[in-house]
Structures are given as structure tokens and as C-alpha cells.
Write a protein that holds these residues in place. Structure first.
Motif: not given
Length: 101
Positions: A23-34, A48-57
Motif C-alpha cells: 500500500r502507499d506508505l508514509q515516513p515513520g514506523p511501518v510494520v510488514g513481514g515475511y 514515502p514509498v508508493p504501492l508496489g515500490h521497494k524500501l530498504a530493509l
């Protein structure tokens, strides 16, 4: 405050250094998972990270491989910090890497 909604991103493989926003994500803490593990993972997003795009773990050094699905998908063209948006401004596709001068 940590996002308490549905998972914000998915990690496909234990070796991955990037995850995909579901989903579209905004700066700050975000929970995800494997996909194959029940434990949640929280990342502090810096952009911000748009839906379908990548973020660095994790931090990814310029020139390092970008791993997704347990496979090399790109090479970092700049240093990428944990929680950064990962896209064409800081990576180059591994698919085209050897065919473009």
C-alpha cells in the motif's frame, strides 16, 4: 506511533535486502513481514514509498547487489540507508546491467 493497520510491506525471502510496499506508505514506523514467517518486522521509513515500490530493509552500499526474491535484481548506484525508498534514482536493474554501456 507504529502503524497498526494491515502489513505495509512484504519480504519474499530471508536473503532479501528490500521489501515491496503493499500500500502507499508514509515516513515513520511501518510494520510488514515475511511471506513465510509469522513475526512482524518494523522499519522506520525515511521517505514515502508508493504501492508496489521497494524500501530498504538494511543499509546497501553503492555498488552492492540488491537482493529480492532471494535473487540479485539490481545494483545500488548510490548508498541507500535502511528505510529509504529504492527506485531508479538509486539502483540500476541487474537485467539490463550488462547490455547497456
Amino acid at each position: 506511533m507504529v502503524d497498526s493497520g494491515p502489513p505495509g510491506y512484504l519480504i519474499h525471502d530471508d536473503a532479501d535486502v528490500v521489501a515491496v510496499a503493499v500500500r502507499d506508505l508514509q515516513p515513520g514506523p511501518v510494520v510488514g513481514g515475511y511471506l513465510r514467517k509469522p513475526d512482524p518486522v518494523t522499519i522506520e521509513l525515511r521517505h514515502p514509498v508508493p504501492l508496489g515500490h521497494k524500501l530498504a530493509l538494511t543499509d546497501i552500499a553503492a555498488g552492492a547487489d540488491v537482493i529480492e526474491y532471494g535473487q540479485r535484481v539490481a545494483t545500488a548506484t548510490a548508498d541507500i540507508g535502511q528505510g529509504d525508498y529504492v527506485h531508479v534514482h538509486n539502483v540500476r536493474s541487474a537485467r539490463w546491467h550488462n547490455s547497456v554501456a
